[in-house]
Design an enzyme around this catalytic site. Sequence first.
Site, PDB file in Angstrom:
ATOM      1  N   HIS A  78       0.857  -1.161  -0.011  1.00  0.00           N
ATOM      2  CA  HIS A  78      -0.118  -0.021   0.149  1.00  0.00           C
ATOM      3  C   HIS A  78       1.002   1.358   0.011  1.00  0.00           C
ATOM      4  CE1 HIS A  78      -2.883   3.016   1.075  1.00  0.00           C
ATOM      5  NE2 HIS A  78      -2.207   3.280   2.516  1.00  0.00           N
ATOM      6  N   ASP A 107       5.391  21.606 -26.778  1.00  0.00           N
ATOM      7  CA  ASP A 107       5.540  20.325 -26.184  1.00  0.00           C
ATOM      8  C   ASP A 107       6.567  20.439 -25.079  1.00  0.00           C
ATOM      9  OD1 ASP A 107       5.478  17.510 -25.293  1.00  0.00           O
ATOM     10  OD2 ASP A 107       4.590  17.382 -27.633  1.00  0.00           O
ATOM     11  N   TRP A 143       7.092   0.180   3.869  1.00  0.00           N
ATOM     12  CA  TRP A 143       7.743   0.843   2.631  1.00  0.00           C
ATOM     13  C   TRP A 143       8.986   1.716   3.014  1.00  0.00           C
ATOM     14  CZ3 TRP A 143       8.733   6.230   1.519  1.00  0.00           C
ATOM     15  CH2 TRP A 143       8.489   7.095   2.383  1.00  0.00           C
ATOM     16  N   SER A 171      12.650   6.279 -14.194  1.00  0.00           N
ATOM     17  CA  SER A 171      11.594   7.176 -14.870  1.00  0.00           C
ATOM     18  C   SER A 171      11.574   8.319 -14.196  1.00  0.00           C
ATOM     19  CB  SER A 171      10.402   6.292 -14.446  1.00  0.00           C
ATOM     20  OG  SER A 171       9.268   6.945 -14.773  1.00  0.00           O
ATOM     21  N   SER A 172      11.646   8.650 -12.946  1.00  0.00           N
ATOM     22  CA  SER A 172      11.382   9.732 -12.431  1.00  0.00           C
ATOM     23  C   SER A 172      12.630  10.711 -12.873  1.00  0.00           C
ATOM     24  CB  SER A 172      11.483   9.640 -10.712  1.00  0.00           C
ATOM     25  OG  SER A 172      10.528   9.013 -10.269  1.00  0.00           O
ATOM     26  N   HIS A 255      12.987  12.290   3.354  1.00  0.00           N
ATOM     27  CA  HIS A 255      12.407  13.499   3.695  1.00  0.00           C
ATOM     28  C   HIS A 255      12.201  14.573   2.572  1.00  0.00           C
ATOM     29  CE1 HIS A 255      10.421  16.295   6.105  1.00  0.00           C
ATOM     30  NE2 HIS A 255      11.029  17.161   5.282  1.00  0.00           N
ATOM     31  N   GLU A 257      11.468  13.385  -0.362  1.00  0.00           N
ATOM     32  CA  GLU A 257      10.810  12.739  -0.974  1.00  0.00           C
ATOM     33  C   GLU A 257       9.256  13.313  -0.453  1.00  0.00           C
ATOM     34  OE1 GLU A 257      10.283  10.804  -3.602  1.00  0.00           O
ATOM     35  OE2 GLU A 257       8.393   9.888  -3.072  1.00  0.00           O
ATOM     36  N   TYR A 259       8.495  16.188   0.490  1.00  0.00           N
ATOM     37  CA  TYR A 259       8.011  17.475  -0.347  1.00  0.00           C
ATOM     38  C   TYR A 259       8.131  17.209  -1.696  1.00  0.00           C
ATOM     39  CZ  TYR A 259       8.448  19.374   4.088  1.00  0.00           C
ATOM     40  OH  TYR A 259       8.158  19.723   5.408  1.00  0.00           O
ATOM     41  N   SER A 270      -2.116  27.322  -5.313  1.00  0.00           N
ATOM     42  CA  SER A 270      -1.943  28.649  -5.584  1.00  0.00           C
ATOM     43  C   SER A 270      -2.450  29.158  -7.100  1.00  0.00           C
ATOM     44  CB  SER A 270      -0.176  28.996  -5.648  1.00  0.00           C
ATOM     45  OG  SER A 270       0.274  28.534  -4.487  1.00  0.00           O
ATOM     46  N   HIS A 304      14.938  13.314  12.052  1.00  0.00           N
ATOM     47  CA  HIS A 304      13.815  13.459  12.788  1.00  0.00           C
ATOM     48  C   HIS A 304      13.003  12.157  12.759  1.00  0.00           C
ATOM     49  CE1 HIS A 304      11.525  15.658   9.120  1.00  0.00           C
ATOM     50  NE2 HIS A 304      11.470  14.491   9.152  1.00  0.00           N
ATOM     51  N   HIS A 305      13.332  11.441  11.726  1.00  0.00           N
ATOM     52  CA  HIS A 305      12.659   9.931  11.552  1.00  0.00           C
ATOM     53  C   HIS A 305      13.401   8.918  12.393  1.00  0.00           C
ATOM     54  CE1 HIS A 305      10.118  11.236   8.058  1.00  0.00           C
ATOM     55  NE2 HIS A 305      11.080  11.926   7.920  1.00  0.00           N
ATOM     56  N   THR A 330       6.580  26.986   5.394  1.00  0.00           N
ATOM     57  CA  THR A 330       5.292  26.608   5.328  1.00  0.00           C
ATOM     58  C   THR A 330       4.214  27.477   5.864  1.00  0.00           C
ATOM     59  OG1 THR A 330       6.515  24.491   5.883  1.00  0.00           O
ATOM     60  CG2 THR A 330       3.917  24.171   5.553  1.00  0.00           C
ATOM     61  N   LYS A 333       3.415  30.236   3.371  1.00  0.00           N
ATOM     62  CA  LYS A 333       2.568  29.825   2.262  1.00  0.00           C
ATOM     63  C   LYS A 333       1.234  29.885   2.941  1.00  0.00           C
ATOM     64  CE  LYS A 333       3.982  27.372  -1.041  1.00  0.00           C
ATOM     65  NZ  LYS A 333       4.512  28.310  -1.964  1.00  0.00           N
ATOM     66  N   ARG A 452       1.983   0.925  14.996  1.00  0.00           N
ATOM     67  CA  ARG A 452       1.841   1.153  13.747  1.00  0.00           C
ATOM     68  C   ARG A 452       2.150  -0.320  13.170  1.00  0.00           C
ATOM     69  NH1 ARG A 452       6.060   5.028  10.474  1.00  0.00           N
ATOM     70  NH2 ARG A 452       5.158   4.106   8.840  1.00  0.00           N
TER      71      ARG A 452
HETATM   72  C1  HEM Z   1       5.660  21.517   9.063  1.00  0.00           C
HETATM   73  C2  HEM Z   1       6.062  20.301   8.436  1.00  0.00           C
HETATM   74  C3  HEM Z   1       6.491  18.837   8.881  1.00  0.00           C
HETATM   75  C4  HEM Z   1       7.135  18.350  10.233  1.00  0.00           C
HETATM   76  C5  HEM Z   1       7.520  19.202  11.047  1.00  0.00           C
HETATM   77  C6  HEM Z   1       6.917  16.903   9.948  1.00  0.00           C
HETATM   78  C7  HEM Z   1       7.923  16.052  10.746  1.00  0.00           C
HETATM   79  C8  HEM Z   1       7.939  14.727  10.866  1.00  0.00           C
HETATM   80  C9  HEM Z   1       8.435  14.008  11.719  1.00  0.00           C
HETATM   81  C10 HEM Z   1       9.184  14.459  12.999  1.00  0.00           C
HETATM   82  C11 HEM Z   1       8.283  12.670  11.279  1.00  0.00           C
HETATM   83  C12 HEM Z   1       8.889  11.306  12.266  1.00  0.00           C
HETATM   84  C13 HEM Z   1       7.951  10.808  12.967  1.00  0.00           C
HETATM   85  C14 HEM Z   1       8.314   9.412  13.818  1.00  0.00           C
HETATM   86  O1  HEM Z   1       8.488   8.612  13.114  1.00  0.00           O
HETATM   87  O2  HEM Z   1       8.482   9.412  15.016  1.00  0.00           O
HETATM   88  C15 HEM Z   1       7.417  12.682  10.197  1.00  0.00           C
HETATM   89  C16 HEM Z   1       6.932  11.449   9.540  1.00  0.00           C
HETATM   90  C17 HEM Z   1       6.475  11.520   8.286  1.00  0.00           C
HETATM   91  N1  HEM Z   1       6.094  12.664   7.481  1.00  0.00           N
HETATM   92 FE1  HEM Z   1       6.218  14.595   8.157  1.00  0.00          FE
HETATM   93  N2  HEM Z   1       6.397  16.319   8.751  1.00  0.00           N
HETATM   94  C18 HEM Z   1       6.000  17.739   8.222  1.00  0.00           C
HETATM   95  C19 HEM Z   1       5.550  17.680   6.768  1.00  0.00           C
HETATM   96  C20 HEM Z   1       5.108  16.722   6.265  1.00  0.00           C
HETATM   97  C21 HEM Z   1       4.845  16.585   4.711  1.00  0.00           C
HETATM   98  C22 HEM Z   1       4.435  17.895   3.970  1.00  0.00           C
HETATM   99  C23 HEM Z   1       4.687  15.078   4.373  1.00  0.00           C
HETATM  100  C24 HEM Z   1       4.529  14.916   3.008  1.00  0.00           C
HETATM  101  C25 HEM Z   1       3.723  15.359   2.171  1.00  0.00           C
HETATM  102  C26 HEM Z   1       5.237  14.522   5.533  1.00  0.00           C
HETATM  103  C27 HEM Z   1       5.146  13.011   5.387  1.00  0.00           C
HETATM  104  C28 HEM Z   1       5.572  12.255   6.310  1.00  0.00           C
HETATM  105  C29 HEM Z   1       5.739  10.574   6.411  1.00  0.00           C
HETATM  106  C30 HEM Z   1       5.317   9.967   5.248  1.00  0.00           C
HETATM  107  C31 HEM Z   1       6.202  10.563   7.700  1.00  0.00           C
HETATM  108  C32 HEM Z   1       6.368   8.919   7.998  1.00  0.00           C
HETATM  109  C33 HEM Z   1       7.560   8.002   7.573  1.00  0.00           C
HETATM  110  C34 HEM Z   1       7.315   6.796   8.013  1.00  0.00           C
HETATM  111  O3  HEM Z   1       8.032   6.693   9.211  1.00  0.00           O
HETATM  112  O4  HEM Z   1       6.590   5.971   7.281  1.00  0.00           O
HETATM  113  N3  HEM Z   1       5.431  15.174   6.527  1.00  0.00           N
HETATM  114  N4  HEM Z   1       7.137  14.022   9.907  1.00  0.00           N
HETATM  115 CU   LIG Z   2      10.640  13.713   7.412  1.00  0.00          CU
END
Ligand code: HEM
Ligand SMILES: [Cu+2]
Lengths: 527, 202
Positions: A78, A107, A143, A171-172, A255, A257, A259, A270, A304-305, A330, A333, A452
């Site tokens: 998924h 084009d 994933w 591709s990307s 990370h 990614e 964005y 916008s 931060h992950h 952010t 915006k 999770r």
């Molecule tokens: C103000 C903006 C953001 C902050 C401060 C933030 C912060 C964080 C932090 C600290 C984690 C890790 C949490 C953990 O695993 O304990 C996290 C996970 C994640 N964030 Fe964000 N994030 C932000 C915006 C976004 C945006 C814009 C996206 C995607 C469009 C995003 C997608 C994700 C994803 C996919 C994960 C989980 C990854 C995983 O462990 O599978 N985040 N974020």
């Molecule tokens: Cu991140």
Amino acid sequence: MSAVIDTHAQDHHHGPAKGITRWLYTTNHKDIGTMYLVFSFAMFLLGGTMAMVIRAELFQPGLQIVEPEFFNQMTTMHGLIMVFGAVMPAFVGLANWMLPMMIGAPDMALPRMNNWSFWLLPCAFLILVSTLFMAGGAPNFGWTFYAPLSTTYGPPSTTFFIFAVHIMGISSIMGAINVIATILNLRAPGMTMMKMPLFVWTWLITAFLLIAVMPVLAGVVTMMLMDINFGTSFFNAAGGGDPVLFQHVFWFFGHPEVYIMILPAFGAVSHIIPAFARKPLFGYASMVYAVGAIALLSFVVWAHHMFTVGVPLAGELFFMYATMLIAVPTGVKVFNWVATMFRGSMTFEAPMLFAVAFVILFTIGGFSGLMLAIAPADFQYHDTYFVVAHFHYVLVPGAIFGIFASAYFWLPKWTGHMYDESLAKTHFWLSFVGMNLAFFPMHFLGLAGMPRRIPDYALQFADFNMVSSIGAFMFGATQLLFLFIVIKCVRGGEKAPAKPWEGAEGLEWTLPSPAPYHTFSTPPEVK
Amino acid sequence: MAELPESNPQPPRSNARVIGWCLVGVVGMFAFGFALVPLYNVFCEITGINGKTGGRYEASEAMQTDLNRTVEVQFIAQNGPEMPWVFRPMVHSIKVHPGEPTQVAFYAENPTGAAMVAQAIPSLAPSEGTLYFHKTECFCFNRQALAAGEITEMPLVFIVDTALPEHITKLTLSYTLYDQGEPETVSAVTSERATTTSTNNG
Ligand code: HEM
Ligand SMILES: [Cu+2]
């Protein structure tokens, strides 16, 4: 062959070829854009079906429907399908359709490569999906495919997964090169960088991010491939490697990614908010700089992950503050979008509904991100449903609502027909309610400690999980309505004028609807 | 964006140039991904943050023993996946003065019917103490071969540095013992691994 030479003079004005070869060999940006969008929607339904399996199993505590091993394959597939198959290709599809029309180009700059970058995708996903039918099953390590789960303990199909990731990466990267070449080389005379529409700007920056991090992803899966098949020890402690290294390299890609998945949506919104607020975008230049700042900062926040893997205190503090810093651009915006709506003559057609929901719900996701960014607090939240709630709030009402908003906004231009507004509003409200029902309770589940990626859970989590599953089924079923609306709109409907939205601005609205097969063969003049 | 000044009405029209620069970026970032491996290892070696203690310590001058301070050192031993050996520390905990060389031993037994080779990988907690824990002699510097049923005591000589930060009063050294196959095949595996991995398994 001779026919082609004979008609060469008219080559630029003829319509599409007939039959399947039109799609196989096409180099037309509109055809390729359509194929990307159709492919992305197919993947959205496939990944969505897997989400339904997950939510059905979690409807009640206990193991009812699937085996835990299969459950893990579902969460993994998924995630992979939604990220690489649904969200990213949808934005490439929008880029293909809209970038040339927005900058006054005939084009994309590299049309043959464009055809290649699309056709690699179905190949990659055929390989990825086929792992479900292999001995040992599909990838089951999430994933994020952390080593050693994916190297030492992964199923035999892992090698196919790696191969699929390589192909998607190529591709990307080809798509990104094409976008950069198009934007830098094919702008109409007079369109300076700071006159470019925001969707063009956000895609240019996204393309740079893709070029910077997709090779790192390719690198990390290559290291896995070598560890699994060639006896190296990049991530194997026994041979002197380090599994934590995997997480560093992965999140250095991971990370930026996230964005990559949101910046093009920022761009589209916008366009949409000013159109329906009937006011020019507030703070154009600050929007451009904010996107640039977000992109640059996204390279220095990856750990931060990894707050809980044993990062030293100085590292925790650095990554905590760097992450919080991203909230500043952010926030700029979000304030600009709100300021654009302020005192505007707003109407709420489907694109605007999705765009307004985007602003509100994405902000909720940003706030939960800020909570997660607090290193000491993350020790409690990490790997719980709170993280799942966070990223679904930024990805579903963020990226996906951005895509729906764009689809409704430009469907009249693509098809020449207006879509059914009341059905589209129904689609919006059902999606809005379903999505909030599905994901809001996950915040509480996570704070209460539900981990999770598990197929079963303690009894005290039962009620919220049931609510969440009902919301998920509602959201999932609603997407079939979207399919119906689009098919209906393609096949007929009220004739769309060149500019169906009163407040819309941009070169694409100077073209007739539907946009002819070839547009801007002679570049327009931009003042 | 420096090469696209706003005053220039004609943007550069060369796709080849753009593709060229993009490919340089792609290749560079692919290489950077791999460069992260040595960068990470060097960074960890300098800072000690992943708890990997260093290789053989050679003192330039004998360290003064600090009799006013006592540090407790604990030992933990565990087996890697599918490792059949019996492996444990002979002493579980020992109190030492910083600067004083101390010898301890680990017990290892190969209960199987075949000769085997093993490699012990150290890890120290808290990782802040890693740089202050010196080994002058350690079984982990080399692979250990044991014949079928053989028993051995493996020595470790260490010195806790007198510069160990004041707030650290206890260090825990953990060894994980990994199966490295049969003695004959080891050399092949070794040479293959040596090309891609760091050498700081101490
Ligand atoms: C103000 C903006 C953001 C902050 C401060 C933030 C912060 C964080 C932090 C600290 C984690 C890790 C949490 C953990 O695993 O304990 C996290 C996970 C994640 N964030 Fe964000 N994030 C932000 C915006 C976004 C945006 C814009 C996206 C995607 C469009 C995003 C997608 C994700 C994803 C996919 C994960 C989980 C990854 C995983 O462990 O599978 N985040 N974020
Ligand atoms: Cu991140």
